[in-house]
Motif scaffolding. Structure first.
Motif, PDB file in Angstrom:
ATOM      1  N   UNK A  77       0.827  -1.078  -0.092  1.00  0.00           N
ATOM      2  CA  UNK A  77      -0.090  -0.017  -0.183  1.00  0.00           C
ATOM      3  C   UNK A  77       0.887   1.342  -0.012  1.00  0.00           C
ATOM      4  N   UNK A  78       2.131   1.381   0.735  1.00  0.00           N
ATOM      5  CA  UNK A  78       2.758   2.369   0.695  1.00  0.00           C
ATOM      6  C   UNK A  78       3.817   2.471  -0.598  1.00  0.00           C
ATOM      7  N   UNK A 125       5.203   2.514  -4.467  1.00  0.00           N
ATOM      8  CA  UNK A 125       4.798   2.991  -5.812  1.00  0.00           C
ATOM      9  C   UNK A 125       4.425   1.789  -6.684  1.00  0.00           C
ATOM     10  N   UNK A 126       3.604   1.799  -7.523  1.00  0.00           N
ATOM     11  CA  UNK A 126       3.576   0.921  -8.522  1.00  0.00           C
ATOM     12  C   UNK A 126       4.764   0.795  -9.344  1.00  0.00           C
ATOM     13  N   UNK A 127       5.360   1.571  -9.671  1.00  0.00           N
ATOM     14  CA  UNK A 127       6.538   1.244 -10.704  1.00  0.00           C
ATOM     15  C   UNK A 127       7.887   1.723  -9.620  1.00  0.00           C
ATOM     16  N   UNK A 128       8.737   0.941  -9.786  1.00  0.00           N
ATOM     17  CA  UNK A 128       9.751   0.820  -8.870  1.00  0.00           C
ATOM     18  C   UNK A 128      10.887   2.022  -9.257  1.00  0.00           C
ATOM     19  N   UNK A 142      -0.166   3.841  -6.215  1.00  0.00           N
ATOM     20  CA  UNK A 142      -0.012   2.490  -5.439  1.00  0.00           C
ATOM     21  C   UNK A 142       0.122   1.231  -5.908  1.00  0.00           C
ATOM     22  N   UNK A 143       1.280   0.416  -5.458  1.00  0.00           N
ATOM     23  CA  UNK A 143       1.276  -0.850  -5.932  1.00  0.00           C
ATOM     24  C   UNK A 143       0.111  -1.795  -5.545  1.00  0.00           C
ATOM     25  N   UNK A 144      -0.500  -1.497  -4.432  1.00  0.00           N
ATOM     26  CA  UNK A 144      -1.442  -2.171  -3.823  1.00  0.00           C
ATOM     27  C   UNK A 144      -2.603  -1.017  -3.556  1.00  0.00           C
ATOM     28  N   UNK A 145      -3.792  -0.918  -4.620  1.00  0.00           N
ATOM     29  CA  UNK A 145      -4.692   0.178  -4.224  1.00  0.00           C
ATOM     30  C   UNK A 145      -5.285   0.114  -2.932  1.00  0.00           C
ATOM     31  N   UNK A 146      -5.935   1.194  -2.413  1.00  0.00           N
ATOM     32  CA  UNK A 146      -6.641   1.260  -1.104  1.00  0.00           C
ATOM     33  C   UNK A 146      -7.768   0.174  -0.979  1.00  0.00           C
ATOM     34  N   UNK A 147      -8.553  -0.246  -1.986  1.00  0.00           N
ATOM     35  CA  UNK A 147      -9.605  -1.111  -1.771  1.00  0.00           C
ATOM     36  C   UNK A 147      -9.111  -2.459  -1.776  1.00  0.00           C
ATOM     37  N   UNK A 148      -7.863  -2.884  -2.360  1.00  0.00           N
ATOM     38  CA  UNK A 148      -7.531  -4.138  -2.460  1.00  0.00           C
ATOM     39  C   UNK A 148      -6.800  -4.154  -0.983  1.00  0.00           C
ATOM     40  N   UNK A 149      -6.179  -3.354  -0.598  1.00  0.00           N
ATOM     41  CA  UNK A 149      -5.523  -3.243   0.660  1.00  0.00           C
ATOM     42  C   UNK A 149      -6.619  -3.570   1.805  1.00  0.00           C
TER      43      UNK A 149
END
Length: 201
Positions: free
Chosen positions: A90-91, A93-96, A117-124
């Motif tokens: 969640x913390x 970024x989607x791209x490293x 985010x790499x993990x969106x809020x809803x999926x988190x």
């Protein structure tokens, strides 16, 4: 009269149709349930605060149960490790930035790119809530009550949490990004509406 080959073939074909219909019925039920579940999730997605209040209640119920039953610590430890992995996703970024270069503007002249985010809020939220519900159900089965010395698990978890968050904070400082939108500058258009630079959760 003895059945002919044609009669046997028709009989076998009839049984095949019955099996296909039953399989199709189960598939339709699963597809219908999946559609309803997706509809519920779509309706719940915009209601961030009520979702997290419900999750906090589930977490509180789980903690109270574990406290009173005085056991199932290995389940709680595994739950904590899983929640920590979700938090890091969640913390992050989607791209490293280490492999793909900077994904956020480094100066005022750069083009604005919101934090993704790499993990969106809803999926988190969904993963965390589902994990607590599964762990809660597992506490009703003695097979998962593995005897362990819980202070060691607790100390190891806090050590892992500290080292992981320390590495994540260093990563944020190095690549100059903040995974939260509150406290950031928002620009308003002339008509008074929000517009321009605005970070997305």
């Amino acid at each position: 009269a003895r059945p002919t080959g044609w009669d046997l073939a028709r009989l076998l074909h009839m049984y095949d149709e019955v099996e296909l219909d039953e399989g199709g019925g189960m598939g339709k039920m699963q597809a219908g349930f999946s559609r309803k579940w997706q509809t519920w999730m779509d309706k719940a997605a915009p209601h961030t605060t009520p979702r997290w209040i419900a999750t906090a209640f589930i977490m509180l119920v789980y903690c109270i149960r574990v406290y009173f039953i005085n056991g199932w610590y290995i389940i709680t430890y595994g739950l904590g490790i899983y929640a920590l992995n979700l938090l890091i996703g969640f913390l992050s970024p989607a791209s490293d930035p280490e492999t793909e270069g900077p994904t956020l503007p480094t100066s005022k002249d750069d083009e604005f790119r919101p934090f993704v985010r790499r993990l969106p809020e809803f999926k988190f939220w969904y993963g965390l809530t589902k994990a607590f519900i599964i762990a809660f159900v597992m506490t009703f089965f003695n097979i998962f009550n593995i005897p362990v010395f819980w202070p060691i698990l607790l100390m190891y978890f806090f050590t892992l949490f500290f080292l992981t968050m320390k590495r994540q904070i260093k990563h944020m400082i190095k690549y100059k990004y903040v995974p939260f939108s509150f406290g950031k500058t928002k620009y308003k258009s002339k008509d008074g509406g929000d517009g321009g630079m605005r970070s997305a959760d």
